[in-house]
Design an enzyme around this catalytic site. Structure first.
Site, PDB file in Angstrom:
ATOM      1  N   HIS A   1       0.769  -1.131  -0.108  1.00  0.00           N
ATOM      2  CA  HIS A   1      -0.151   0.079  -0.117  1.00  0.00           C
ATOM      3  C   HIS A   1       0.829   1.437   0.054  1.00  0.00           C
ATOM      4  O   HIS A   1       1.208   1.659   1.085  1.00  0.00           O
ATOM      5  CB  HIS A   1      -0.957  -0.203   1.143  1.00  0.00           C
ATOM      6  CG  HIS A   1      -1.773  -1.173   1.319  1.00  0.00           C
ATOM      7  ND1 HIS A   1      -1.302  -2.354   1.751  1.00  0.00           N
ATOM      8  CD2 HIS A   1      -3.243  -1.343   1.139  1.00  0.00           C
ATOM      9  CE1 HIS A   1      -2.370  -3.246   1.641  1.00  0.00           C
ATOM     10  NE2 HIS A   1      -3.566  -2.786   1.381  1.00  0.00           N
TER      11      HIS A   1
ATOM     12  N   HIS B   1      -3.987   3.235  -3.372  1.00  0.00           N
ATOM     13  CA  HIS B   1      -4.323   2.558  -2.213  1.00  0.00           C
ATOM     14  C   HIS B   1      -3.456   1.268  -1.860  1.00  0.00           C
ATOM     15  O   HIS B   1      -2.788   1.183  -1.134  1.00  0.00           O
ATOM     16  CB  HIS B   1      -5.746   2.419  -1.833  1.00  0.00           C
ATOM     17  CG  HIS B   1      -5.900   1.779  -0.358  1.00  0.00           C
ATOM     18  ND1 HIS B   1      -6.359   2.323   0.623  1.00  0.00           N
ATOM     19  CD2 HIS B   1      -6.216   0.336  -0.203  1.00  0.00           C
ATOM     20  CE1 HIS B   1      -6.358   1.606   1.744  1.00  0.00           C
ATOM     21  NE2 HIS B   1      -6.449   0.298   1.049  1.00  0.00           N
TER      22      HIS B   1
ATOM     23  N   GLU C   1     -17.619  -3.784  24.260  1.00  0.00           N
ATOM     24  CA  GLU C   1     -16.745  -4.833  24.500  1.00  0.00           C
ATOM     25  C   GLU C   1     -15.349  -4.892  23.705  1.00  0.00           C
ATOM     26  O   GLU C   1     -14.359  -5.508  24.022  1.00  0.00           O
ATOM     27  CB  GLU C   1     -17.417  -6.264  24.077  1.00  0.00           C
ATOM     28  CG  GLU C   1     -18.913  -6.298  25.120  1.00  0.00           C
ATOM     29  CD  GLU C   1     -19.986  -5.620  24.625  1.00  0.00           C
ATOM     30  OE1 GLU C   1     -19.893  -4.999  23.476  1.00  0.00           O
ATOM     31  OE2 GLU C   1     -20.979  -5.662  25.378  1.00  0.00           O
TER      32      GLU C   1
ATOM     33  N   HIS D   1     -28.318 -14.545  24.457  1.00  0.00           N
ATOM     34  CA  HIS D   1     -27.187 -14.332  25.539  1.00  0.00           C
ATOM     35  C   HIS D   1     -26.569 -15.752  26.018  1.00  0.00           C
ATOM     36  O   HIS D   1     -25.738 -15.741  26.779  1.00  0.00           O
ATOM     37  CB  HIS D   1     -28.102 -13.844  26.845  1.00  0.00           C
ATOM     38  CG  HIS D   1     -28.172 -12.336  26.504  1.00  0.00           C
ATOM     39  ND1 HIS D   1     -29.088 -11.870  25.453  1.00  0.00           N
ATOM     40  CD2 HIS D   1     -27.789 -11.204  27.304  1.00  0.00           C
ATOM     41  CE1 HIS D   1     -29.089 -10.542  25.584  1.00  0.00           C
ATOM     42  NE2 HIS D   1     -28.513 -10.137  26.567  1.00  0.00           N
TER      43      HIS D   1
END
Lengths: 671, 671
Positions: free
Chosen positions: A39, A270, A419, A481
């Site tokens: 890059h 890029h 988290e 959960h």
């Protein structure tokens, strides 16, 4: 503005900085061309800012990459790795030679596609997975503030600088980091945003149209804007940033692939080499006429002087450090080196003896809290936290019961419902040195943090994850959960100790292993529901073997039951029933696969035995065929959980004593 | 303001709405009390807003939960599930009876701890994992706009309303969703933010101090602020929101656990039952004197009238729909029902025949592009995208080559560098109906999106993940970008078809399976590097069996080689070498474990055979003992990768023809 005008404008503003920046650009072009991949765009666009930062602001000494009070530099857009490698070579880091630059992205060299922590001096963290660099840097800044609070700002007083691009700001974790940094007023954190309006798919306007500085301001940041190719403006912005009482984001407008006449300013530069023609044209446009990988002697001298610029600061720091109280010196050195204090063993032994004296029937998350009470007292380097589940994870204990706020760097961090940001910040705390971070959430939300857990493992650092509510045993919250596949999926990550202890004693042992494991992260899977204490004596840390025979019923074995965590006591109950029916049974507790697999073949064979084996774990059966003959020999989950009380779920999903007994009888042919 | 004053202020503003809201509050209190677990705080705090929304704004018909043009309501803070269940019962959704409310969080009832999609009418998506509700809602709004573009706004013209709390805004995915929605000017998306200043750990000021409305505005949103207990203000805000040309966020200041005299306004009411005393006191303070689970007849009648309020709209819509061109009606119905058009089979057969006629040696990501060219042409419901890796994922093909922008709802969405946001948005598109979403990123970044992939599986919806660069075969980008454990960890997720096709033909077959799998999500693991075409004839979709014998060398088997993806051709090479040395070898290609495990025992046994087996996959060996005897029989990765050219990595990590041959000879005892 035509490209040649932009180039001459940059040159005119500050010819010396422009020349320094061109060294980075030329090496980056050459490295990527030689590798035929990489890059070049970001290094070329950020070279001017890097030259200003390294020559005028960054506190570092290239001859001492591990100087504890150095400023940290994080390349959050890690794909621009040639920028960092160029800087390391130019400033004279010993291990980054020109051969390293010439062998960018090749086997056996540390100049990897993305910067990898631990492979060379000056690489402060592994970057590439976008957004994590800035989030890790937030951890570094938190660590700096905590260490300064403990050891004084004479010894700990450094900044964390971050380069990042649009990708880091589009990633959600970027926002988690920004929000947390603003909340904590981390004014020694300075971010340079490579605002080049280009991502891989093209112009950022395809997907990104927000007012970035306004977003940072909404989150409590100081923001500045400047031309990223104007050295004077960059210098002024950095000077201002250092004075702020908030973290600062400098939005610097840049041209990606600055200097490349046809590809510059486009997505083409890029992630691909410029190609020989464009490379030559870029060098011509920049006025660079040295051979590939050659840096003219006068410029290399200037860069090496920059690399040595911090030597005086470093010497002054050493003098201050030498003047410190000897105990404080020793403690600082111990902490930075990640060594355990000798008292730790006694503290753990004492805690274990107390458990033997008064056995506890508690959830393993509660057992974890008890272990933490001992360990955080013995280890002042432990710094806790939770992603807004403190009361559930039971991570806050007396020794760390001081909140980390903007005004006081306490030992407990409220990470918020973030988290991923928490995990990455903990990685930053760990690589900073001097601290052992641990933080909690529900095991199911390890999913959110997963790539940062992976980076802990890849970086070989000792971050500790406290993951509670580790099975259907959490009950009513239901399948969103209830972890099912999580432990298996975490066991699949190399170099991660996934530990699922069975009782208070194993939990203490696992914590003891975790704090001592400074090159391997640990993840504790802990229960919401209570379990009996199974271990009643013995000083050896049996969990360190990964698995061991915790119960033997009768002589020899007709069957071996292998279980983890809350299911070990269930396996013991089943074994008792089987033994009552005349079978000889060994129960193996296996708190950590990784540690078990590292034992000798003899130990492993003796532990697993020759008799038929059954595995019991209230989680996905996936992977257990490593130790048992068939999926049918696993008493576990084969789909998602459900919302109901825990005892009903165990029964409905067939994780019962009766199911274990039935399978054992089928396998052994005894009824 | 004292709590009794707050309550009477709410009542005075709009007594009728206050009474309606109290029905929600009372049922929520009772449901949580009976379950002895749950989250009363959010339902009590948001009840007033819910009553205003349902009674005055939401377009719905409780007797027709699947009416395609209904407004969507998403409870992003899914722990407040009793709010939704109360609304469903009160407005008269047939399947949510009072028994369901009484059995909140119990086995066999759909009133789960968190709302679960597909379990009952009116649950538009599964929520609970924070931040994903709003991100999924963004997908619903994208879907609405696309369907309106295709079928006209006479038939498709509905809004998406979202309730969310602080947690959803702290999670990074929340920001990804906000940023994308603002960029796309999704003005039919209206968010009500339950700004109650409380999270689980206590006051939000512990971890969250940003100016939330300013952040939304920075991302292109319209923002409004109001008292969340003032029905008049809420009504006005919703009316204003519906007129905006941007998405709107209404920050409504609320009291968590509104009505609870001692626990209201504190974290104590977030995730625990009020307890009998506080529950009684709350009801008294609210002026509620009915028995538990009882709703006074006059109020229930009012609520049922609200549930029937949309019947006229619904009838008008049906009339418009009936007036449509018959073909358009049929197409709309087919699309909403997720049925495949009869032409699909011919299109796939044609594409396969073309591959047989002109075999292609290409990367499987390129094979995927070729398959997509056929499928997107045959299936106008397919809507593509990428998390800023379009040119790498090869997800953009002619039929979808129209960008989704704020002005034109094309068939290709630039999701930006937002993998998690993309995955959740795709889930929203899928549950909206009428469209089949697919989107790409690098396989390693499945980590970022992982919990949304899990929700696709849990919700049983057909989201398609295009994950390229699927092994060390990506080469120089290095270990941060090289998946190792990912395929194993994804295979561990229940109800997810993880497919790793070997060549052009298998890739086409896997895509054919994926688009037809409307109850199981699919994840394609695709290579960066080229592979030969191995299949040269046959019309049957062999990949649908999950695994099959792709090559047989000699009669019978001395050894079976099982491989996936790019390693199938390597296994074939090894088999050729082994056969030259006198061994009989079967090569099994296993593109999808899940599909293979669903075959008959006979088919599985015949395919795997009785001879010793070796697995070959350039990924973690984890889990392969399901099919082979020992970890030693897996030719795969036992740690992280490295940065170097792909061919060198295969050699250095021992994933070679020679290694396969050597293991086969060791196993068979033939040399």
């Amino acid at each position: 503005m035509p490209k040649d005008v932009i180039i001459s404008a940059a040159e005119e503003k500050d010819p010396a900085n422009f020349a320094l920046a061109n060294c980075i650009r030329a090496l980056s072009i050459d490295g990527v061309e030689a590798a035929k991949s990489g890059h070049p765009g970001a290094p070329m666009g950020m070279a001017d800012a890097a030259a200003v930062l390294f020559s005028k602001h960054l506190k570092f000494d290239a001859s001492a990459p591990l100087w504890p009070d150095r400023d940290r530099f994080v390349l959050s857009n890690g794909h621009g790795s040639m920028l960092l490698y160029s800087l390391l070579y130019l400033t004279g880091y010993e291990d980054t030679t020109i051969e390293q630059i010439k062998n960018f992205r090749q086997w056996g060299y540390h100049t990897a596609g993305h910067p990898e922590y631990g492979h060379a001096g000056g690489i402060e963290t592994t970057t590439g997975p976008l957004g994590q660099g800035i989030a890790t840097a937030v951890g570094m800044a938190l660590a700096e503030r905590r260490m300064a609070e403990e050891f004084g700002s004479d010894i700990v007083d450094h900044r964390t600088y971050v380069f990042l691009g649009d990708g880091c700001l589009q990633e959600g974790i970027g926002q988690e980091a920004i929000s947390l940094a603003g909340h904590q007023k981390l004014n020694k954190l300075i971010v340079l945003y490579d605002d080049n309006s280009i991502t891989i798919d093209g112009d950022t306007s395809i997907s990104f149209s927000e007012d970035v500085p306004a977003r940072f301001r909404a989150c409590g940041w100081n923001t500045l804007e400047c031309d990223g190719h104007d050295a004077t403006a960059l210098d002024a912005a950095l000077t201002q940033a250092k004075d702020s009482d908030k973290p600062t984001m400098i939005a610097m407008k840049t041209v990606i692939g600055f200097g490349a006449p046809t590809k510059g300013g486009t997505a083409k530069v890029h992630g691909s080499p410029l190609g020989p023609d464009e490379a030559a044209a870029a060098k011509a446009a920049l006025g660079w006429d040295a051979e590939p990988f050659d840096v003219p002697a006068d410029l290399l001298t200037k860069w090496r002087d920059i690399g040595a610029r911090g030597a005086a600061d470093h010497a002054a720091w050493l003098a201050k450090f030498d003047a410190l109280d000897a105990d404080l010196q020793a403690e600082f050195t111990r902490r930075i080196n990640g060594e355990m204090p000798p008292e730790l063993s006694d503290a753990v032994a004492g805690a274990k003896a107390a458990l033997f004296a008064e056995p506890q029937k508690v959830a393993t998350r509660k057992a974890s809290q008890m272990a933490l009470e001992t360990l955080t007292e013995a280890l002042p380097e432990m710094i806790g936290g939770s992603a807004d589940l403190t009361g559930s994870n039971l991570t806050r204990v007396p020794a760390v019961d001081s909140q980390f706020t903007a005004d006081h760097a306490g030992r407990y961090i409220g990470y918020g419902v973030r988290e991923f940001g928490m995990a990455a910040a903990m990685n930053g705390i760990a690589v900073h040195g001097g601290l052992i971070p641990y933080g909690g959430t529900f095991l199911v939300f390890s999913d959110y943090a997963r790539n940062a857990i992976r980076l802990s493992a890849l970086m070989e650092i000792g971050t500790i994850y406290v993951m509670t509510h580790d099975s259907i045993g959490l009950g009513e919250d239901g399948p969103t959960h209830q972890p099912v596949e999580h432990v298996a999926s975490l066991r699949a990550i190399p170099n991660l100790n996934v530990m699922r202890p069975a009782d208070t004693v194993e939990t203490l042992e696992c914590w003891d292993i975790a704090v001592r494991s400074r090159k391997t992260p640990s993840l504790m899977a802990l229960s919401r529901q209570g379990v009996p204490q199974l271990r009643m004596d013995g000083t050896e840390n049996l969990s360190a073997k990964g698995a061991y025979v915790i119960r033997q019923f009768g002589e020899g074995r007709d069957v071996t039951l292998i279980a983890t965590g809350t299911e070990v006591s269930l396996a013991v109950e089943a074994a008792e029933a089987l033994h009552a029916d005349g079978l000889n049974v060994a129960v193996v507790s296996m708190p950590c696969w990784e540690l078990f697999d590292a034992q000798s073949p003899d130990y492993r064979a003796a532990t697993l035995g020759d008799a038929p084996r059954i595995a019991v774990e209230a989680l996905s059966t996936f992977g257990w065929t490593r130790y048992v003959a068939s999926e049918d020999d696993v008493i576990g989950m084969r789909g998602f959980g459900a919302s109901a009380p825990a005892n009903i779920l165990y029964e409905k999903f067939g994780i019962t004593k009766e199911a274990i007994v039935a399978r054992a009888k089928a396998l052994t042919g005894k009824s």
